[in-house]
Design a protein around this motif. Structure first.
Motif, mmCIF file in Angstrom:
data_model
loop_
_atom_site.group_PDB
_atom_site.id
_atom_site.type_symbol
_atom_site.label_atom_id
_atom_site.label_comp_id
_atom_site.label_asym_id
_atom_site.label_seq_id
_atom_site.Cartn_x
_atom_site.Cartn_y
_atom_site.Cartn_z
ATOM 1 N N GLU A 33 -3.852 9.281 5.611
ATOM 2 C CA GLU A 33 -2.763 9.397 4.644
ATOM 3 C C GLU A 33 -3.230 8.857 3.290
ATOM 4 O OE1 GLU A 33 0.225 10.775 7.451
ATOM 5 O OE2 GLU A 33 0.015 10.801 5.273
ATOM 6 N N LEU A 86 1.725 4.792 5.777
ATOM 7 C CA LEU A 86 2.798 5.469 6.500
ATOM 8 C C LEU A 86 3.716 4.458 7.173
ATOM 9 C CD1 LEU A 86 4.138 8.027 7.709
ATOM 10 C CD2 LEU A 86 2.446 7.897 9.571
ATOM 11 N N LYS A 94 4.676 6.473 2.335
ATOM 12 C CA LYS A 94 5.064 7.730 2.974
ATOM 13 C C LYS A 94 5.934 7.363 4.172
ATOM 14 C CE LYS A 94 3.112 11.934 5.027
ATOM 15 N NZ LYS A 94 3.603 12.885 4.003
ATOM 16 N N ARG A 152 8.287 8.595 7.517
ATOM 17 C CA ARG A 152 8.509 9.685 8.465
ATOM 18 C C ARG A 152 9.544 9.261 9.502
ATOM 19 N NH1 ARG A 152 5.125 13.639 9.027
ATOM 20 N NH2 ARG A 152 3.332 12.378 8.402
ATOM 21 N N LYS A 177 0.962 12.764 14.118
ATOM 22 C CA LYS A 177 1.227 12.281 12.766
ATOM 23 C C LYS A 177 1.667 10.816 12.735
ATOM 24 C CE LYS A 177 2.406 16.796 10.784
ATOM 25 N NZ LYS A 177 3.499 17.642 10.221
ATOM 26 N N ALA A 187 0.317 4.979 11.248
ATOM 27 C CA ALA A 187 1.412 4.184 10.674
ATOM 28 C C ALA A 187 1.086 2.700 10.622
ATOM 29 C CB ALA A 187 2.692 4.407 11.467
#
Length: 293
Positions: A26, A30, A51, A53, A74, A78
């Motif tokens: 990323e 994240l 970012k 999510r 994805k 994180a």
């Protein structure tokens, strides 16, 4: 079991992630959240620094949702996961953390006074069991703007510890969030003041904190996600008539048949709402206006 299948998919995807790090890298750190309202909060606090999510999409039954392998992959990079106490979070976090030791969790339910089933009336053919709890507790705490305000501060402090270089920005943005959530609470108080003591008939018990905050009664019609049997309808209807029902609220992605059948017999029109919607403040006002119609 969907959760077991999800867990297996997660392990496979994470194993694959180790061989293709460039694909998943990323440009911004994240942050994961379980449901969209917390994505809204983090975006308000962090602006463009992070970012964000949401694992669960809007208008989705989080008890039945199963991410795709691509969605699972994805999650692998994180730095923080803001959790609400759903059972699947613990297993998934453990697998993610094994592959990514930098991942931290913020268990919001541990910092919140949780309501219990005693704080709402459940009209159910399952002897009062709603099928949604953390050790018998109500996890829909984001439905109270006051709770969201305290959690917004907690999120700000947590982000500041993980990303200290942006701490001043986070705290500055939090002040705007604080102002907006306080204004939201006052607006909801004014909108709902004339309806104190009245009841909301719900397909899913998502409004415990909302009703507690604004002195209303939550009547939830749910039996572990199943349709009430024909012989249960009359019993449910008889119990519902004990209350002055202000509105019937259904949710996309949930089993609404019981609430719809009862509302039809009572001559009321159901309104579909989405407690999981991203735009928290405007959505809460929309829900309040649906109730007053």
């Amino acid at each position: 079991m969907k959760v077991k299948h999800f867990f297996l998919v997660l392990l496979v995807c994470l194993a694959g992630c180790q061989t293709t790090p460039k694909v998943l890298r990323e440009t911004k750190p994240l942050v994961l959240v379980t449901i969209p309202p917390y994505a809204y909060l983090v975006n308000r606090i962090a602006k463009d620094r992070l970012k964000v999510r949401s694992i669960i999409p809007p208008a989705t039954n989080l008890h039945l949702y199963e991410p795709t392998p691509r969605e699972v992959a994805k999650m692998g990079t994180a730095r923080l996961w803001i959790q609400i106490g759903e059972p699947f979070e613990k297993k998934i976090f453990k697998a993610l953390h094994e592959k990514n030791p930098q991942l931290e969790s913020l268990p919001l339910w541990e910092h919140t006074r949780l309501l219990t089933s005693d704080d709402s009336e459940v009209l159910s053919p399952c002897d009062g069991h709603s099928g949604h709890s953390h050790e018998g507790k109500d996890l829909h705490f984001w439905m109270s703007p006051k709770v969201m305000l305290s959690q917004a501060y907690l999120i700000t402090e947590t982000l500041s510890k993980i990303f200290p270089e942006d701490s001043d920005l986070f705290h500055q943005n939090f002040q705007e969030v604080e102002t907006d959530l306080e204004a939201l609470n006052k607006d909801l108080e004014n909108i709902l003041e004339p309806f104190k003591g009245e009841a909301l008939l719900l397909s899913h018990p998502s409004f415990g904190y909302f009703c507690k905050e604004y002195d209303m009664v939550q009547l939830a019609v749910e039996c572990e996600g199943k349709d009430p049997r024909p012989r249960d309808i009359e019993t449910l209807l008889k119990n519902a008539k004990k209350y002055h029902i202000r509105a019937v609220l259904t949710q996309a992605g949930f089993n609404n048949r019981g609430a719809e059948m009862i509302s039809k017999k009572l001559g009321l029109t159901p309104h579909e709402v989405d407690p999981f919607a991203y735009s928290y403040i405007s959505n809460m006002l929309k829900i309040a206006n649906e109730i007053t119609e």
